[in-house]
Design a protein around this motif. Structure first.
Motif, mmCIF file in Angstrom:
data_model
loop_
_atom_site.group_PDB
_atom_site.id
_atom_site.type_symbol
_atom_site.label_atom_id
_atom_site.label_comp_id
_atom_site.label_asym_id
_atom_site.label_seq_id
_atom_site.Cartn_x
_atom_site.Cartn_y
_atom_site.Cartn_z
ATOM 1 N N GLY A 12 -73.839 -9.559 33.629
ATOM 2 C CA GLY A 12 -73.056 -8.927 32.459
ATOM 3 C C GLY A 12 -73.441 -7.964 31.433
ATOM 4 N N GLY A 13 -74.433 -7.120 31.894
ATOM 5 C CA GLY A 13 -75.197 -6.087 31.244
ATOM 6 C C GLY A 13 -74.735 -4.912 30.830
ATOM 7 N N SER A 14 -73.716 -4.914 31.053
ATOM 8 C CA SER A 14 -72.982 -3.422 31.052
ATOM 9 C C SER A 14 -72.692 -3.031 29.438
ATOM 10 C CB SER A 14 -71.666 -3.091 31.762
ATOM 11 O OG SER A 14 -72.018 -2.956 33.185
ATOM 12 N N ASP A 36 -73.179 -6.465 36.875
ATOM 13 C CA ASP A 36 -71.732 -6.234 36.462
ATOM 14 C C ASP A 36 -70.997 -6.006 37.411
ATOM 15 O OD1 ASP A 36 -69.610 -5.987 34.343
ATOM 16 O OD2 ASP A 36 -71.418 -6.218 33.009
ATOM 17 N N ILE A 37 -69.399 -6.191 37.129
ATOM 18 C CA ILE A 37 -68.493 -5.841 37.956
ATOM 19 C C ILE A 37 -68.055 -4.345 37.334
ATOM 20 C CG2 ILE A 37 -67.462 -7.899 38.680
ATOM 21 C CD1 ILE A 37 -65.451 -7.866 36.392
ATOM 22 N N GLY A 42 -72.016 0.222 33.447
ATOM 23 C CA GLY A 42 -73.369 -0.088 33.685
ATOM 24 C C GLY A 42 -74.291 1.148 34.073
ATOM 25 N N GLN A 43 -73.769 2.036 34.773
ATOM 26 C CA GLN A 43 -74.243 3.154 35.099
ATOM 27 C C GLN A 43 -74.627 4.385 34.022
ATOM 28 O OE1 GLN A 43 -75.826 3.523 38.218
ATOM 29 N NE2 GLN A 43 -77.006 5.052 36.875
ATOM 30 N N ALA A 58 -81.557 -0.333 36.689
ATOM 31 C CA ALA A 58 -80.701 -0.122 37.878
ATOM 32 C C ALA A 58 -79.489 -1.157 37.959
ATOM 33 C CB ALA A 58 -81.474 -0.273 39.198
ATOM 34 N N VAL A 59 -78.347 -0.498 38.572
ATOM 35 C CA VAL A 59 -77.134 -1.231 38.422
ATOM 36 C C VAL A 59 -76.817 -1.992 39.744
ATOM 37 C CG1 VAL A 59 -74.656 -1.178 37.639
ATOM 38 C CG2 VAL A 59 -76.437 0.531 36.753
#
Length: 255
Positions: A12-14, A36-37, A42-43, A58-59
Motif C-alpha cells: 500500500g505504498g502509493s 499496490d493496486i 505508485g509509479q 520500483a513498483v
C-alpha cells in the motif's frame, strides 16, 4: 544513508502512510518496493524519488487480497534488488462507521482479508528471505487495536489481530534473528482522511476536530510515521521486538 544497500517492501505504498514510508526509506538510501493496486500513483511517486535519489524505488502491481500475488511479488522484489531486509505491512482499509448490527459476516471476512490475512501472508512469504539478512517486519496497526473505536468493531478487530500477530511472531522469529514490531498511529493527514472529511457537512470543522485530539493540535504527517518505521528497521532499535509503538501525538492522554 541509514538504509543504504538494503531493501524494504512497503505494501500500500502509493499514497498516505505508505507513501510517507517510501519517501523516508528512499531518502535513507534504500531500495524500496511499492506493492499496490494503484500502480499509476505508485509509479508517479517512484519517478519523483528516483530522480531525487539516493534510493531506488520500483513498483509491483499487487492486490493484497490475492495471497499468491503477494508471494510472487516478494520473489520479484528479491530478483530485482538481490535481497530483502524489511517488510512494512501497511496496506489496509478503514470502512465508514458501521454498527455491528449492520456489519455482515461477509463484510467482516472481506476486511480481515485485506487488513490481516495480507499481513500474515506477506510475513509468511518474506520470512525465508529475512532470515538471510536478519531482517525486520513492521506491521501498521492502529490505536484502535488498544482503545477501540465507535462503530468500528470489525476494523478494530483486524488491527488487534495485527498486534497479536506481531507479538507471537516476535517470539517465534527472534531466535532466527528477525525482529517484529508494530506501529500504532492515531490520526494522520492523508488523502483518505481528507476524503472522509469531504463526505461530511463541514469538512474543515471535522478536520479541525480530529487535529485537536492530539496534544499538538495537529495530525501526524505520513513521513513522521515513516521515520518510526525506519527506526524499527535499523540497528537503532536492535533490542526492540514484539512491541506496539504508539505514535499518537498524545491522543490517548488526558482522559
Amino acid at each position: 544513508m541509514r538504509f543504504q544497500n538494503r531493501t524494504v517492501i512497503v505494501t500500500g505504498g502509493s499514497q498516505g502512510i505508505g507513501a510517507g514510508c517510501v519517501r523516508v526509506f528512499a531518502e535513507a538510501g534504500g531500495n524500496v518496493a511499492i506493492f499496490d493496486i494503484d500502480t499509476v500513483a505508485g509509479q508517479r511517486l517512484a519517478d519523483e524519488l528516483n530522480a531525487a535519489g539516493p534510493g531506488r524505488v520500483a513498483v509491483f502491481a499487487c492486490d493484497v487480497r490475492d495471497t499468491a500475488r503477494i508471494a510472487a511479488a516478494i520473489e520479484e522484489t528479491v530478483a530485482e534488488f538481490g535481497q530483502l531486509d524489511c517488510l512494512v505491512n501497511n496496506a489496509g482499509v478503514h470502512p465508514p462507521a458501521t454498527p455491528i448490527d449492520d456489519t455482515s459476516i461477509d463484510d467482516l471476512e472481506h476486511l480481515f482479508r485485506i487488513n490481516f490475512v495480507s499481513t500474515y501472508a506477506a510475513a509468511k512469504y518474506a520470512v525465508p528471505h529475512l532470515r538471510k539478512t536478519s531482517g525486520t517486519i513492521v506491521n501498521m496497526s492502529s490505536m484502535t487495536a488498544v482503545l477501540g473505536q465507535h462503530q468500528s468493531s470489525a476494523y478494530a478487530a483486524t488491527k488487534g489481530a495485527q498486534l497479536s500477530l506481531t507479538k507471537a511472531l516476535a517470539v517465534e522469529l527472534g531466535p532466527q534473528g528477525i525482529r517484529v514490531n508494530a506501529v500504532l498511529p492515531s490520526n494522520v493527514d492523508t488523502p483518505l482522511m481528507r476524503q472522509w472529511a469531504a463526505t461530511l457537512p463541514d469538512p474543515a470543522s471535522a478536520l479541525k476536530r480530529v487535529s485537536e485530539l492530539q496534544v499538538f493540535g495537529r495530525m501526524a504527517a505520513p513521513e513522521e510515521i515513516g521515520r518510526v518505521c525506519l527506526f524499527l528497521a535499523t540497528e537503532d532499535s536492535s533490542f526492540i521486538t514484539g512491541q506496539g509503538i504508539e505514535v499518537e501525538g498524545g491522543a490517548s492522554l488526558d482522559y
